[in-house]
Design a protein around this motif. Structure first.
Motif, mmCIF file in Angstrom:
data_model
loop_
_atom_site.group_PDB
_atom_site.id
_atom_site.type_symbol
_atom_site.label_atom_id
_atom_site.label_comp_id
_atom_site.label_asym_id
_atom_site.label_seq_id
_atom_site.Cartn_x
_atom_site.Cartn_y
_atom_site.Cartn_z
ATOM 1 N N SER A 1 10.851 -9.938 -1.781
ATOM 2 C CA SER A 1 9.511 -10.230 -1.296
ATOM 3 C C SER A 1 8.480 -9.520 -2.154
ATOM 4 O O SER A 1 8.779 -8.503 -2.765
ATOM 5 C CB SER A 1 9.393 -9.716 0.121
ATOM 6 N N TYR B 1 5.172 -7.383 -2.723
ATOM 7 C CA TYR B 1 4.374 -6.383 -2.024
ATOM 8 C C TYR B 1 3.075 -6.153 -2.759
ATOM 9 O O TYR B 1 3.011 -6.271 -3.977
ATOM 10 C CB TYR B 1 5.122 -5.051 -1.991
ATOM 11 N N GLN C 1 15.675 -4.739 9.973
ATOM 12 C CA GLN C 1 15.097 -4.998 11.303
ATOM 13 C C GLN C 1 15.953 -5.994 12.077
ATOM 14 O O GLN C 1 16.209 -5.808 13.272
ATOM 15 C CB GLN C 1 13.679 -5.560 11.162
ATOM 16 N N GLY D 1 13.069 -6.259 6.314
ATOM 17 C CA GLY D 1 13.311 -7.381 7.218
ATOM 18 C C GLY D 1 14.783 -7.479 7.593
ATOM 19 O O GLY D 1 15.120 -7.675 8.766
HETATM 20 N N1 LIG Z 1 1.599 -9.817 6.136
HETATM 21 C C1 LIG Z 1 2.546 -9.150 6.795
HETATM 22 N N2 LIG Z 1 2.217 -8.204 7.696
HETATM 23 C C2 LIG Z 1 3.157 -7.528 8.373
HETATM 24 N N3 LIG Z 1 4.488 -7.736 8.220
HETATM 25 C C3 LIG Z 1 4.886 -8.651 7.327
HETATM 26 C C4 LIG Z 1 3.938 -9.402 6.568
HETATM 27 N N4 LIG Z 1 4.624 -10.257 5.752
HETATM 28 C C5 LIG Z 1 5.932 -10.063 6.015
HETATM 29 N N5 LIG Z 1 6.101 -9.091 6.945
HETATM 30 C C6 LIG Z 1 7.359 -8.599 7.472
HETATM 31 O O1 LIG Z 1 7.950 -7.739 6.504
HETATM 32 C C7 LIG Z 1 9.382 -7.788 6.662
HETATM 33 C C8 LIG Z 1 10.039 -7.990 5.307
HETATM 34 O O2 LIG Z 1 10.006 -6.779 4.619
HETATM 35 P P1 LIG Z 1 10.838 -6.573 3.269
HETATM 36 O O3 LIG Z 1 10.369 -7.555 2.245
HETATM 37 O O4 LIG Z 1 10.882 -5.135 2.938
HETATM 38 O O5 LIG Z 1 12.268 -6.992 3.777
HETATM 39 P P2 LIG Z 1 13.360 -7.813 3.046
HETATM 40 O O6 LIG Z 1 14.587 -7.716 3.893
HETATM 41 O O7 LIG Z 1 13.451 -7.379 1.628
HETATM 42 O O8 LIG Z 1 12.758 -9.270 3.026
HETATM 43 P P3 LIG Z 1 13.051 -10.501 3.935
HETATM 44 O O9 LIG Z 1 12.923 -10.071 5.348
HETATM 45 O O10 LIG Z 1 11.962 -11.463 3.488
HETATM 46 O O11 LIG Z 1 14.439 -10.924 3.564
HETATM 47 C C9 LIG Z 1 9.695 -8.931 7.603
HETATM 48 O O12 LIG Z 1 10.016 -8.426 8.885
HETATM 49 C C10 LIG Z 1 8.389 -9.696 7.639
HETATM 50 O O13 LIG Z 1 8.223 -10.364 8.820
#
Ligand SMILES: Nc1ncnc2c1ncn2[C@@H]1O[C@H](COP(=O)(O)OP(=O)(O)OP(=O)(O)O)[C@@H](O)[C@H]1O
Length: 193
Positions: free
Chosen positions: A2, A4, A144, A141
């Motif tokens: 994702s 950032y 979580q 994500g």
């Molecule tokens: N604009 C935003 N504001 C708050 N939270 C967000 C926003 N965009 C995405 N998120 C949350 O951020 C989390 C993703 O974070 P991160 O990219 O670190 O996790 P990831 O595991 O690498 O990616 P993904 O969940 O996309 O596989 C998800 O829970 C998503 O819903």
């Protein structure tokens, strides 16, 4: 996985937003594929044991991303945000994560909820708080969702992954950042069985 908003990031290859990784991949799409493959491979293995505290959460992150990043399992050191929402500043992450997992322990890690709606309300609260803290540079994500799965199991529910619609879930997470958890509660209810 994702993108950032991040201030100057020493974890990235200079002049890029690509995180330095163990495979030495310098293109984001290649790193995305490698990261997801390693994550899925590790997700097939049993999770590390622990008492569902902050330490355990870091172990879970380490487990998933140990093949990809040297810093797997370690909290983020720089300020990051997504879509204009800035997450917890790094100097407060340890304190905030300890606080929220302490609260979860006081609620017996959501063991024994029989009412799905009540469960979804409490689970949404914790997932939203942890998302707002966003302890890791990447992989939040997926951690979580793993935590949500553990909490569901604690009350005898299961996660029906086929019911997760990524766009709806992300929108619900974004709304929860503003302290409005109703959409996230519904998204959790929809994936429960
Ligand atoms: N604009 C935003 N504001 C708050 N939270 C967000 C926003 N965009 C995405 N998120 C949350 O951020 C989390 C993703 O974070 P991160 O990219 O670190 O996790 P990831 O595991 O690498 O990616 P993904 O969940 O996309 O596989 C998800 O829970 C998503 O819903």
């Amino acid at each position: 996985m994702s993108r950032y908003n991040a201030t100057d990031d020493p974890l990235c290859y200079p002049g890029t937003q690509v995180l330095i990784n163990k495979a030495g991949l310098r293109h984001q799409d290649e790193l995305d594929q490698f990261e997801q493959l390693m994550y899925l491979t590790r997700a097939e293995e049993p999770l590390p044991g622990g008492s569902l505290d902050y330490k355990h959460y870091k172990l879970i992150h380490h487990h998933f991303f140990q093949d990809v990043y040297d810093w797997a399992g370690q909290p983020r050191q720089i300020r990051t945000g997504k879509g204009g929402n800035w997450f917890c500043y790094p100097e407060y992450i340890d304190g905030e994560m300890t606080r929220i997992f302490g609260q979860l322990a006081n609620e017996d890690h959501l063991v024994g909820f029989s009412d799905p709606k009540h469960f979804a309300e409490r689970a949404a609260y914790y997932i939203a708080e942890i998302n707002a803290i966003h302890p890791f540079r990447e992989g939040n994500g997926r951690c979580q969702l793993t935590l949500l799965d553990i909490l569901l199991n604690n009350s005898g529910f299961t996660m029906n992954e086929d019911q997760i619609v990524p766009d709806i879930f992300i929108q619900a997470m974004i709304t929860s950042f503003r302290g409005e958890n109703r959409r996230l509660e519904q998204a959790i209810l929809d994936l429960m069985s």
